[in-house]
Motif scaffolding. Structure first.
Motif, PDB file in Angstrom:
ATOM      1  N   ASN A   5       1.010   7.725   3.326  1.00  0.00           N
ATOM      2  CA  ASN A   5       1.378   7.132   2.047  1.00  0.00           C
ATOM      3  C   ASN A   5       2.312   8.056   1.271  1.00  0.00           C
ATOM      4  O   ASN A   5       2.073   9.273   1.169  1.00  0.00           O
ATOM      5  N   GLN A  70       1.490   3.025  -1.914  1.00  0.00           N
ATOM      6  CA  GLN A  70       0.295   2.458  -2.523  1.00  0.00           C
ATOM      7  C   GLN A  70       0.247   2.837  -3.997  1.00  0.00           C
ATOM      8  O   GLN A  70       0.413   4.002  -4.368  1.00  0.00           O
ATOM      9  N   GLU A  74      -0.682  -2.549  -5.429  1.00  0.00           N
ATOM     10  CA  GLU A  74      -0.251  -2.989  -4.100  1.00  0.00           C
ATOM     11  C   GLU A  74      -0.390  -1.868  -3.075  1.00  0.00           C
ATOM     12  O   GLU A  74      -0.350  -0.686  -3.414  1.00  0.00           O
ATOM     13  N   ASP A  75      -0.520  -2.309  -1.846  1.00  0.00           N
ATOM     14  CA  ASP A  75      -0.537  -1.392  -0.699  1.00  0.00           C
ATOM     15  C   ASP A  75       0.380  -2.014   0.350  1.00  0.00           C
ATOM     16  O   ASP A  75       0.028  -3.035   0.961  1.00  0.00           O
TER      17      ASP A  75
END
Length: 263
Positions: A5, A70, A74-75
Motif C-alpha cells: 500500500n 488505501q 476506499e481500497d
C-alpha cells in the motif's frame, strides 16, 4: 499475492487510474530526494498501469506483489510490482510503501525509444549519399536513356583525349513556332561520356528544352521547344550534363550562352 500500500509522501505527484476506474493524484519522491534517505530498501518496479495486473490464473514469476492505495473510504489496486526493471525503461521517482521500502516508478526512456528511428535515419542518409555519389546499384548494369537521333554529323575525330564541347554562338528560330526547330546539339566523337542538354532563357530562366542522353558522335539537329517565343532578341543558355559511359557517374558539366534571334 503480497500487497504493497502506497504511503502518501513525496514532493512530486503523478496521476494514476485504479481498478475502480477513478483517477488519483499520488505523491512520490524524486530521485534527488530518494538519494537523501538513509538505507532505503528498493523492493521492485512498477509502471503504474492497470494492465500490468496479472490475471488470477496467470503465473508470472517476475511479479512479486500488487501496488495499492488505501484511505478511510476506499481500497483500490493500482498496478503490479515486478522484481526487475524493464531494460527499455528509466526511473521517474519512488513510491513509499512503508517500513523504509520503496517501489520505483518506471518511465519510457526517450533515448532508447529513439535509437531504432535514429538507426533508420542514419541508414537512409548513408544509402542516399551513396546513391548520389553513384546513381547505379553495384549489382545491376546501368542503362542510359538515349535521345533518338535522326541526323548525325559526318565530322569524326576518333582520338580526343578529354571531354570536348561543340557549341554555337547564335541561333535563329521562327516566332510562334515550337515544333521541329533547327539546332545543333552535338556530342563530339571520342568523348568518354554521354551528353544531355538543357536550354533555358538567361533572364527569365524559362526552360525551352531538355534532352535525353546523347552518345559520342551523335548530334541532335531538330527539337520541339516548350513555349513559342515572340519576335525579338534573347540570350539563351545551353547547359551540358555529362555522365560516364560505363557507370553513369557524373563528370564535369559545361554551359555556354547563345544569342537567340526570333523572327
Amino acid at each position: 499475492m503480497k500487497r504493497f500500500n502506497i504511503i502518501l509522501c513525496g514532493e512530486k505527484t503523478t496521476t494514476v487510474k485504479a481498478d475502480n476506474k477513478k483517477h488519483y493524484n499520488l505523491p512520490y519522491l524524486s530521485k534527488k530526494e530518494y538519494r537523501k534517505i538513509e538505507a532505503p530498501r528498493l523492493i521492485g518496479y512498477s509502471s503504474l498501469k492497470l494492465n500490468s495486473i496479472p490475471d488470477e490464473k496467470e503465473n508470472n514469476s517476475e511479479i512479486i506483489g500488487l501496488l495499492g492505495y488505501q484511505d478511510e473510504y476506499e481500497d483500490v489496486l493500482i498496478s503490479a510490482v515486478r522484481e526487475d526493471r524493464k531494460k527499455c525503461k528509466g526511473i521517474k521517482g519512488y513510491l513509499n510503501v512503508g517500513n523504509n521500502r520503496y517501489v520505483a516508478i518506471e518511465k519510457n526512456n526517450l533515448f532508447l525509444i529513439l535509437i531504432p528511428f535514429l538507426f533508420i535515419f542514419i541508414s537512409c542518409t548513408v544509402l542516399g549519399l551513396g546513391f548520389l555519389d553513384n546513381p547505379t546499384f553495384p549489382d545491376q548494369p546501368w542503362h542510359p536513356v538515349l535521345e533518338e537521333i535522326t541526323d548525325t554529323d559526318d565530322d569524326k575525330n576518333n582520338e580526343i583525349p578529354q571531354i570536348q564541347v561543340a557549341g554555337f554562338s547564335s541561333w535563329h528560330i521562327p516566332a510562334g513556332k515550337t515544333q521541329s526547330i533547327p539546332v545543333s546539339l552535338k556530342n563530339p566523337e571520342g568523348n568518354p561520356c554521354y551528353f544531355s542538354f538543357d536550354i533555358y532563357l538567361k533572364d527569365s530562366k524559362d526552360v525551352l528544352y531538355s534532352s535525353k542522353m546523347v552518345k559520342p558522335g551523335d548530334t541532335i539537329s531538330r527539337i520541339n521547344i516548350n513555349k513559342a517565343l515572340s519576335v525579338g532578341k534573347y540570350t539563351a543558355v545551353v547547359h551540358i550534363n555529362t555522365n560516364e559511359l560505363e557507370t553513369g557517374s557524373k563528370m564535369n558539366d559545361a554551359s555556354f550562352e547563345v544569342k537567340l534571334t526570333v523572327s
